[in-house]
Motif scaffolding. Structure first.
Motif, short mmCIF file in Angstrom:
data_model
loop_
_atom_site.label_atom_id
_atom_site.label_comp_id
_atom_site.label_asym_id
_atom_site.label_seq_id
_atom_site.Cartn_x
_atom_site.Cartn_y
_atom_site.Cartn_z
N ALA B 255 0.75 -1.24 0.03
CA ALA B 255 -0.09 0.12 -0.01
C ALA B 255 0.96 1.17 0.06
N LEU B 256 1.94 1.23 0.84
CA LEU B 256 2.94 2.36 0.79
C LEU B 256 3.50 2.66 -0.51
N LEU B 257 3.97 1.56 -1.01
CA LEU B 257 4.52 1.87 -2.40
C LEU B 257 3.52 2.16 -3.59
N ALA B 259 1.30 4.07 -3.02
CA ALA B 259 0.63 5.33 -3.01
C ALA B 259 1.69 6.58 -3.44
N VAL B 260 3.11 5.95 -3.65
CA VAL B 260 3.99 6.85 -3.80
C VAL B 260 3.65 7.39 -5.51
N GLN B 268 -1.81 5.23 -12.57
CA GLN B 268 -2.56 6.07 -11.48
C GLN B 268 -2.12 5.44 -10.18
N PRO B 269 -2.21 6.27 -9.23
CA PRO B 269 -2.13 5.63 -7.78
C PRO B 269 -3.15 5.00 -7.35
N GLY B 271 -4.27 4.54 -4.22
CA GLY B 271 -4.46 4.97 -2.58
C GLY B 271 -5.52 4.38 -2.06
N LEU B 274 -6.31 0.88 0.50
CA LEU B 274 -6.30 0.87 1.94
C LEU B 274 -7.61 0.74 2.35
#
Lengths: 339, 331
Positions: B255-257, B259-260, B268-269, B271, B274
């Motif tokens: 999820a962190l990766l 979102a960058v 497209q992100p 995000g 989560l």
């Protein structure tokens, strides 16, 4: 008026210059900035701190600091020149047809009013709705920016919200009157990446729904790529490159743009391909006292700098084959080059 | 214990007392760091990544003995640093130095740059004034500052230059470990690259060992040999750089990766991946995976006990704390 209202862009900034009067004399902080913005379009202003990105936004809104004044050019919003508009006229526009969100949501919200009161204020002021209606609309807006349990949270104070939620409230306030332009000045710098992704998604969705044009101010090329169709790279108060995001990122023509893209470590799944040393842009942005000189202000940091760079300001030129891609540089990189 | 290890941290926990008492009548305390283990070999860099509030800075400050630990062993250069006190601790402190995030507030505005770098040497003792001068000159050169800049005050420097002073100060006592706490987060993008390159070249030149705290995965990828992903006080994933970025395994890491924002046009992100769940209360004992409330893959088993770091099947050293190891698709 030369342009008929139907064909004129939503916002047409022509040769905008801003000067500051300081103890040391007059300095040109914005030097001949021109760009247009169509309805619903998304553009990014990119550059380091102190290059004039935020100052451009403030100039558009008539919010220059007391020592600053527009020294030339026009800001045509639907054909009306905002640089000569009265303070009363600007107050009617701000928060209504043009609104802005800032970097630090905590300092832009008033800590002694509930978020519902702060959203309602905009609606009462610009839309003349009564208190009950403003409150109902505030709840709807909080739902639109995806604050859970909006009917209860409308009575919360800013300190009761997380950073991401506060920025959502700022977006709700900014979009309350369905503005035609939203200026987002580093809206996610203070937020975690997962929250940033949510805020960007929200801005994109709401912008598309309301046909609001978005000006994003940022130094993050990733944010530019995901949020905007066009980008304008600024350096030392000047526009150095402008074009479609895809074209500029693929083939940046100005050495500054190229440096900004290359100097950031971009995530890859193949770490063996990584370089050990990041390409650097030497030095720092010059102080504003050096702005406005008849020379390329990037020359001291540029590997391609030659005599002409020091002796005259480079003129803007179109890049062959890319009608909307222009650069102001004596020695731009060719469009065949890749990053 | 191998002498190649600069730092060995075992079962480190940090808790902060809170106001009031819990339902059981005991004083409330927030467990900010919950039983983390990590090693850094000499000359290497471990990155701890996580969002604000994950406990990454607290863990590093506990290693430096600037925050009291609840439990755990901290071994630096084979010395049991975690149990030292008084004069022995004061002497040993020169083995750890810190580079702080904000170069504006982490330098004394009333000291000249040269004196800022001298200060740790004075406290460490055993150097003559002439020897200190020689070290200061050497460090100014190493971090790219001119000798005459020793006489200037912090406000006369740019942000990047101030961070160089902070780096020179951290290097002054020849520490075994340097904690870099978001060392470039407050700097402009172009200056970030200058400082990251400097940190890397100094590491090569002096064989430095870094504990690198950051929320920026791009920076961590560039700087670190090993990566630990922290969430709510616990390591969720721990792997070497290559293995981690080739295939991040933990749903939180993914999820962190995701979102960058990337510069790949069209990407497209995601995000929205989560789940918008309640975050666990760290003042209470955890009964399940603390990420389960936000995890898109969560199921009943996730609430049955706290998952511990375990090797990903078939790998050695790529570890994750997840009840679902191997049971959901990894992209």
């Amino acid at each position: 008026m030369t342009n008929s209202p139907s064909t004129a862009p939503l916002l047409d900034v022509r040769n905008l210059s801003v000067q500051f009067t300081t103890r040391g004399g007059t300095v040109t902080v914005l030097d001949d900035i021109s760009f247009t913005l169509e309805r619903g379009e998304r553009i990014s202003f990119v550059g380091e701190s102190g290059c004039g990105k935020s100052m451009t936004a403030l100039a558009l809104m008539g919010l220059l600091p007391a020592m600053g004044r527009v020294s030339g050019g026009q800001v045509l919003f639907k054909g009306e020149d905002l640089t000569t508009a009265s303070p009363a006229r600007l107050r009617r526009l701000r928060g209504n047809e043009i609104s802005m969100i800032f970097q630090e949501p905590m300092t832009s919200l008033n800590p002694v009013f509930t978020i519902g009161q702060q959203i309602s204020e905009v609606l009462r002021l610009h839309r003349g709705v009564d208190n009950a209606e403003a409150r109902d609309r505030s709840v709807e807006l909080l739902q639109a920016v995806r604050i859970p349990d909006a009917a209860a949270r409308v009575d919360d104070y800013p300190h009761q919200l997380s950073g991401g939620q506060r920025q959502r409230v700022m977006i709700a306030i900014a979009l309350a009157c369905e503005p035609e332009i939203l200026i987002a000045d580093e809206p996610t710098t203070a937020l975690d990446v997962t929250v940033q992704a949510e805020i960007f998604a929200l801005l994109r969705d709401l912008g598309a729904k309301l046909d609001t044009a978005i000006i994003l101010i940022t130094h993050d090329m990733g944010a530019v790529a995901q949020m905007s169709e066009r980008m304008l790279v600024m350096y030392a108060g000047r526009r150095v490159e402008e074009g479609q995001v895809a074209n500029v990122i693929k083939a940046p023509a100005h050495p500054y743009t190229r440096g900004l893209i290359a100097c950031v470590p971009h995530i890859t799944s193949d770490v063996d391909a990584l370089v050990d040393t990041l390409p650097e842009i030497d030095g720092i942005v010059p102080p504003i006292t050096r702005f406005g000189r008849d020379e390329c202000l990037f020359a001291p940091r540029c590997a391609k700098a030659a005599d002409e760079c020091w002796s005259a300001k480079p003129q803007q030129s179109d890049i062959a084959g890319h009608s909307s891609h222009s650069v102001s540089c004596w020695h731009p990189f060719g469009t065949e080059g890749s990053r | 214990m191998s002498d190649k290890l600069a730092l060995d941290v075992q079962n480190l926990s940090v808790s902060f007392p809170m106001r009031g008492r819990g339902a059981d009548g005991r004083r409330r305390a927030l467990l900010a760091v919950d039983n983390v283990n990590f090693l850094i070999a000499r000359g290497k860099t471990l990155g701890i990544v996580g969002e604000s509030g994950s406990g990454k800075t607290t863990a590093a400050m506990a290693v430096a003995r600037l925050v009291p630990k609840l439990a755990g062993n901290i071994t630096i250069d084979g010395i049991d640093f975690g149990t030292l006190d008084n004069e022995a601790l004061r002497q040993a402190r020169q083995r750890i130095q810190i580079i702080f995030q904000d170069p504006y507030s982490s330098l004394n505005p009333r000291l000249r740059a040269g004196e800022i770098v001298r200060e740790p040497l004075v406290y460490a003792g055993e150097t003559s004034r002439a020897e200190q001068d020689r070290i200061i000159d050497e460090l100014f050169e190493a971090v790219g500052l001119r000798p005459e800049q020793k006489a200037l005050f912090p406000h006369q420097f740019s942000g990047g230059q101030r961070q160089r002073i902070g780096i020179a100060r951290a290097l002054s006592t020849r520490p075994s470990l340097i904690i870099c706490d978001e060392p470039v987060s407050a700097l402009d993008v172009a200056v970030q690259a200058q400082i990251l390159n400097l940190l890397k070249s100094l590491q090569g030149q002096f064989g430095l060992t870094y504990l690198f705290i950051s929320h920026d995965l791009g920076v961590v990828q560039h700087m670190c040999d090993d990566i630990a992903v922290m969430y709510m006080g616990q390591f969720m994933e721990y792997a070497d750089r290559k293995s981690f970025f080739a295939a991040p395994r933990h749903p939180y890491s993914q999820a962190l990766l995701d979102a960058v924002p990337t510069i790949d046009i069209g990407a497209q992100p995601t995000g929205g991946k989560l789940v918008d769940g309640e975050i666990p209360d760290l003042t209470l004992p955890q009964t399940g995976c603390r990420f389960a409330s936000r995890c898109p893959h969560a199921r009943d088993v996730c609430n049955g006990g706290v998952p511990q770091l375990q090797d990903w099947p078939g790998s050695t050293g790529h570890r994750l704390a997840c009840h679902l190891t191997g049971t959901f698709a990894t992209s």
